[in-house]
Every structure is written in C-alpha cells, then in structure tokens.
Motif scaffolding. Structure first.
Motif, PDB file in Angstrom:
ATOM      1  N   UNK A 142       0.827  -1.210   0.000  1.00 17.35           N
ATOM      2  CA  UNK A 142       0.000   0.000   0.000  1.00 17.35           C
ATOM      3  C   UNK A 142       0.860   1.257   0.000  1.00 17.35           C
ATOM      4  N   UNK A 143       1.936   1.261   0.781  1.00 16.80           N
ATOM      5  CA  UNK A 143       2.816   2.426   0.827  1.00 16.80           C
ATOM      6  C   UNK A 143       3.514   2.621  -0.514  1.00 16.80           C
ATOM      7  N   UNK A 144       3.962   1.519  -1.122  1.00 12.51           N
ATOM      8  CA  UNK A 144       4.626   1.621  -2.424  1.00 12.51           C
ATOM      9  C   UNK A 144       3.669   2.120  -3.503  1.00 12.51           C
ATOM     10  N   UNK A 145       2.422   1.657  -3.455  1.00 15.58           N
ATOM     11  CA  UNK A 145       1.434   2.112  -4.438  1.00 15.58           C
ATOM     12  C   UNK A 145       1.168   3.598  -4.281  1.00 15.58           C
ATOM     13  N   UNK A 146       1.100   4.077  -3.040  1.00 22.58           N
ATOM     14  CA  UNK A 146       0.887   5.509  -2.796  1.00 22.58           C
ATOM     15  C   UNK A 146       2.012   6.317  -3.432  1.00 22.58           C
ATOM     16  N   UNK A 147       3.251   5.873  -3.245  1.00 19.52           N
ATOM     17  CA  UNK A 147       4.401   6.579  -3.832  1.00 19.52           C
ATOM     18  C   UNK A 147       4.304   6.602  -5.353  1.00 19.52           C
ATOM     19  N   UNK A 148       3.962   5.462  -5.949  1.00 22.97           N
ATOM     20  CA  UNK A 148       3.876   5.377  -7.411  1.00 22.97           C
ATOM     21  C   UNK A 148       2.753   6.259  -7.945  1.00 22.97           C
ATOM     22  N   UNK A 149       1.589   6.231  -7.295  1.00 32.06           N
ATOM     23  CA  UNK A 149       0.454   7.043  -7.736  1.00 32.06           C
ATOM     24  C   UNK A 149       0.786   8.531  -7.647  1.00 32.06           C
ATOM     25  N   UNK A 150       1.449   8.942  -6.575  1.00 31.58           N
ATOM     26  CA  UNK A 150       1.830  10.346  -6.427  1.00 31.58           C
ATOM     27  C   UNK A 150       2.772  10.764  -7.547  1.00 31.58           C
ATOM     28  N   UNK A 151       3.726   9.916  -7.867  1.00 34.65           N
ATOM     29  CA  UNK A 151       4.661  10.231  -8.953  1.00 34.65           C
ATOM     30  C   UNK A 151       3.928  10.355 -10.282  1.00 34.65           C
ATOM     31  N   UNK A 200       6.870  20.682  -4.016  1.00 40.37           N
ATOM     32  CA  UNK A 200       5.763  21.297  -4.731  1.00 40.37           C
ATOM     33  C   UNK A 200       5.012  20.300  -5.590  1.00 40.37           C
ATOM     34  N   UNK A 201       4.058  20.808  -6.316  1.00 35.27           N
ATOM     35  CA  UNK A 201       3.291  19.968  -7.224  1.00 35.27           C
ATOM     36  C   UNK A 201       2.050  19.388  -6.582  1.00 35.27           C
ATOM     37  N   UNK A 202       1.225  18.795  -7.425  1.00 27.57           N
ATOM     38  CA  UNK A 202      -0.049  18.220  -7.010  1.00 27.57           C
ATOM     39  C   UNK A 202      -0.015  16.701  -7.212  1.00 27.57           C
ATOM     40  N   UNK A 203      -0.285  15.901  -6.157  1.00 22.30           N
ATOM     41  CA  UNK A 203      -0.559  16.304  -4.766  1.00 22.30           C
ATOM     42  C   UNK A 203       0.721  16.357  -3.942  1.00 22.30           C
ATOM     43  N   UNK A 254      -3.275  14.035   1.375  1.00 20.69           N
ATOM     44  CA  UNK A 254      -3.747  13.283   2.535  1.00 20.69           C
ATOM     45  C   UNK A 254      -4.862  12.317   2.141  1.00 20.69           C
ATOM     46  N   UNK A 255      -5.787  12.764   1.314  1.00 22.49           N
ATOM     47  CA  UNK A 255      -6.885  11.902   0.862  1.00 22.49           C
ATOM     48  C   UNK A 255      -6.366  10.761  -0.010  1.00 22.49           C
ATOM     49  N   UNK A 256      -5.387  11.061  -0.851  1.00 27.98           N
ATOM     50  CA  UNK A 256      -4.810  10.032  -1.714  1.00 27.98           C
ATOM     51  C   UNK A 256      -4.128   8.941  -0.893  1.00 27.98           C
ATOM     52  N   UNK A 257      -3.311   9.369   0.061  1.00 25.52           N
ATOM     53  CA  UNK A 257      -2.613   8.397   0.894  1.00 25.52           C
ATOM     54  C   UNK A 257      -3.555   7.549   1.724  1.00 25.52           C
ATOM     55  N   UNK A 258      -4.548   8.191   2.338  1.00 21.66           N
ATOM     56  CA  UNK A 258      -5.496   7.464   3.180  1.00 21.66           C
ATOM     57  C   UNK A 258      -6.372   6.534   2.347  1.00 21.66           C
ATOM     58  N   UNK A 259      -6.903   7.045   1.233  1.00 20.31           N
ATOM     59  CA  UNK A 259      -7.816   6.264   0.406  1.00 20.31           C
ATOM     60  C   UNK A 259      -7.160   5.035  -0.199  1.00 20.31           C
ATOM     61  N   UNK A 260      -5.983   5.213  -0.787  1.00 17.13           N
ATOM     62  CA  UNK A 260      -5.297   4.088  -1.411  1.00 17.13           C
ATOM     63  C   UNK A 260      -4.914   3.038  -0.366  1.00 17.13           C
ATOM     64  N   UNK A 261      -4.420   3.480   0.771  1.00 15.33           N
ATOM     65  CA  UNK A 261      -4.009   2.541   1.818  1.00 15.33           C
ATOM     66  C   UNK A 261      -5.193   1.735   2.333  1.00 15.33           C
ATOM     67  N   UNK A 262      -6.311   2.408   2.570  1.00 13.28           N
ATOM     68  CA  UNK A 262      -7.513   1.697   3.024  1.00 13.28           C
ATOM     69  C   UNK A 262      -7.970   0.670   1.985  1.00 13.28           C
TER      70      UNK A 262
END
Length: 235
Positions: A138-147, A161-164, A217-225
């Motif tokens: 889940x943590x790795x997916x969050x990193x990949x999605x953010x990138x 900077x940048x979104x998100x 914050x929503x991206x990290x929480x949502x993907x992890x859940x």
C-alpha cells in the motif's frame, strides 16, 4: 462613560465578546470547538460532573482569549510603534491562552476518551488486521500514484511542490497503516497528529497549497484503506 444600568453593562460585555469573535480568528475557532464539544456531550451522554468540568474548561479558554484581545488593544493604544516590552506583553497574553487551551485539551481527552475510544477501537477492528505484505504494498502504491499524478500535472518537482503533496500522502498512508495494525486508539490519534504536522509543515514552508496537501492526505489514506481491505478479503 461607565454604564450605570445592568442592561448597559451587559450590552458592553456582549459588544466586547462580539468584537473579539469578529476580529480574532482564534476566538472563532474556540467557539467552534466549544460547539463541537457541547454537541458531543449530548450524543455521548456524559455525567453531570463531567459536563460541569468541560464547561468550566471551555469557559476558561474563552476568558483567556478575551483577556488576550484586551491586552493587545491596550498595548496598541499605548504603544502604536514597535517596542520590545509591547511584544513581551502580547506574547505573554498569548501564552496564557495556550496554557488554557492545553489544559482544556487534557480535560477533554480524559473525559471524552472513555466514551469515544471504545467506539473507535471497534471501528478499527471491523476493518480487520492487514498483512505485513499488504502494508508494504500500500505504501509503495501511494508513492507510485503520487509520482504518476505529479508527472501528469507537470507542477513542481518530484520532491518539492506539485499536485498532490507527496509528504502528506506518505504521512497519512503510514498513519492509516499504523492505525489498522495496532488498533490502538491512542497510537492511531498520535500517528494521525504526526501526519497532520508533517502536512502542515509543507504549508508553513510555502511548498504546497492547502488544496495540494488535502489531496495528498486523501490520496494516501484512500489508497491505503483500499489496498489493505483487498488484502484482508483475499486472506
């Protein structure tokens, strides 16, 4: 002139409260927090003694904020220009508000946690215990999605900077994982508070906007859940 009638004195007092609420953001926040606490007491069915203690604590914070505003106005009247002693007076008055707020927070925790924590712990238990692999994935997916999102938006740099906000996304992903793995309300609240502080630091440094931090914050929480729930179902 000093009012001679009680109704005039009451009007002056109310005007002072309204002035403070209108000009001081912290006073409005205190009133909002007081409203939340009062509504919570109705739903949680606290005892009469607990309600009295909460009311006194909230009243003390509001009183301290009123006195802080009075000190600031008087200091500005006496010393319109900058003066070290004027700064000390304002800082000391603000410190009084902080002390009152900390005391109220401790009182609120000691009283309300007995009602809220069991429900919160039950909610964490309903989700289940994630696997170690699920937490890591889940943590790795969050990193990949953010990138990927940062690449698509072409704003900021990978680390600034940048979104998100990557820091906010990762911080809340870890906080969510810790909450679900420990199922301890206190540990969960502390980790969420730490994630909030990390996210807030991005605002203070002017690296991210509020929108970017909230989305992170929503991206990290949502993907992890989502990932942890899938791993739980698969297991």
């Amino acid at each position: 002139m000093k009012p001679t009638r009680f109704i005039d004195s009451a009007n002056c007092a109310i005007e002072g409260i309204l002035y403070t609420a209108r000009t001081q953001k912290h006073m409005r926040n205190h009133f909002l927090a007081a409203l939340v606490v009062l509504i919570a007491t109705l739903f949680l069915h606290v005892t009469a003694l607990e309600f009295i203690l909460l009311t006194l604590s909230v009243s003390f914070v509001l009183f301290a904020e009123l006195m802080n505003t009075a000190v600031e106005v008087v200091v500005d009247l006496v010393s319109p220009e900058y003066h070290p002693l004027a700064k000390i007076a304002k800082d000391t008055a603000a410190g009084a508000v902080l002390v009152a707020a900390i005391g109220t927070a401790v009182m609120g925790y000691l009283i309300l946690s007995h009602y809220i924590f069991p429900v919160y712990k039950e909610m964490l238990g309903m989700i289940g215990t994630p696997t170690e692999m699920g937490t890591l994935v889940s943590i790795l997916i969050v990193v990949i999605v953010v990138i990927i999102i940062k690449t698509r938006t072409s704003r900021g740099t990978p680390l600034q900077g940048g979104l998100p906000s990557g820091h906010a996304a990762l911080a809340f992903s870890i906080a969510t994982s810790v909450s679900l793995n420990t199922k301890d309300p206190m540990v969960s609240i502390l980790t969420i508070a730490l994630a909030t502080m990390v996210s807030h630091s991005r605002l203070l440094l002017n690296i991210h906007s509020l929108r970017e931090v909230v989305l992170g914050a929503l991206t990290g929480t949502g993907i992890t859940l989502a990932v942890l729930l899938l791993f739980k179902v698969a297991g």
